[in-house]
Design an enzyme around this catalytic site. Sequence first.
Site: not given
Length: 429
Positions: A242, A61, A207, A236, A63, A233
Amino acid sequence: MGAQPYYGPDFGQLQRQDPDIAQVLLDELSRVRDGLQLIASENLTSPAVMAALGSTLTNKYAEGYPGRRYYGGCEVVDRAERMAIDRARRLFGAEHANVQPHSGASANLAAYAALLQPGDTMLAMELSHGGHLTHGSRVNFSGKWFDVVSYGVRRGSEQIDYDEVRDLALRHQPKVIVCGATAYPRLIDFAVFRGISDEVGAWLLADVAHTIGLMAGGAIPSAVPYADVVTFTTHKALRGPRGGGILCTAELAARIDRAVYPFVQAGPLMNVVAAKAVAFGEARRPEFGEYTRRVVANARALCDTLAAEGMRPVSGGTETHLMLIDLRELGVSGAEAERRCAAAGITLNRNVIPYDPEPAAVTSGMRVGTPCVTTQGMGPQELKEVGTLVVRAVRDPGAAPEVRERVSALLTTFQAYDPAAFPAYDSKY
Ligand code: DSN
């Protein structure tokens, strides 16, 4: 073809402990190896990226941001995130990078959260003309929470109508203008979008989820010098894990970071962040530049072959990694073409074309892309062969067994995840 695990001694443990899921992994590997993968938004990521993904970093974790976490024990994963940020900034020449978004959709949600309030106006590309769900579709948060004005492509050229973009911007005075698409085969003129945004005082959000890899390798011009915010992303053409990411100007850095965490997301996926760093490192190599130029050359070769065989490319061609094919003259719907190709061992997706008379579940088109087959080492010569196989599969369902055999023959030389025949992952890497 027999499916062999391609990485990690832990696969044997998975097979012993959970043979059902182990079998899913093997079957998926067989599916990928035994067919042609022509989905424009997919790629075959490297074993090094896979190793980072399948690591103990998944447990942590973290954060917050490096040096400013809300959990102890983050000093090691901080190094991964700092490297990912630093590599992304250098790769794209960006002032600031946030590598935590879980996906392209999450990156867009965070970018909107940084720039807009609910009810504000944004101008973006219509989904049915090549945009994305998060560009204001009524079934998506973006269409529900914002006042969305959409632009599209011209009927004749099937390319973005920049005059319409400017007219709509002047009339509606959007706070954000979004450029970028998921099914648009042409280059986008970011300088024109910048000019229109400046004219109306809007933020420009690019984008480039689809094309960021091509920009990283220098195969097409980058959006970074023009846009205030760039969302992308990593899985691709960029060939990473991913996930998503955001680049922005120094001016917007704090707003973007606060929008990603704590507004949209909580704990980042630190194994994925490390894998993004690996992918950014791979993309900085000259070989990756060659790969991206080959992706585009391959798309052109495939598109020319399809066009010569009577499959009309929307907009008349491609300048990127993908083409959109209008199937109406063949009398075959997109859904049927997708099925016929699947029966012949070719994976691609149906896609609406601009002004499509058919609904999204049927469509009059299909989208075809070259990132995977290029990673497998294919070149323009092979892509011509791929083109004839696609045409044969779509035109004649009875030809499926013969096409499948020819696909298999091609894949004996260009097999996915075969170290011996996989130039992208050659030992020199
Ligand atoms: N699903 C992606 C694509 O295939 O283009 C976009 O989100």
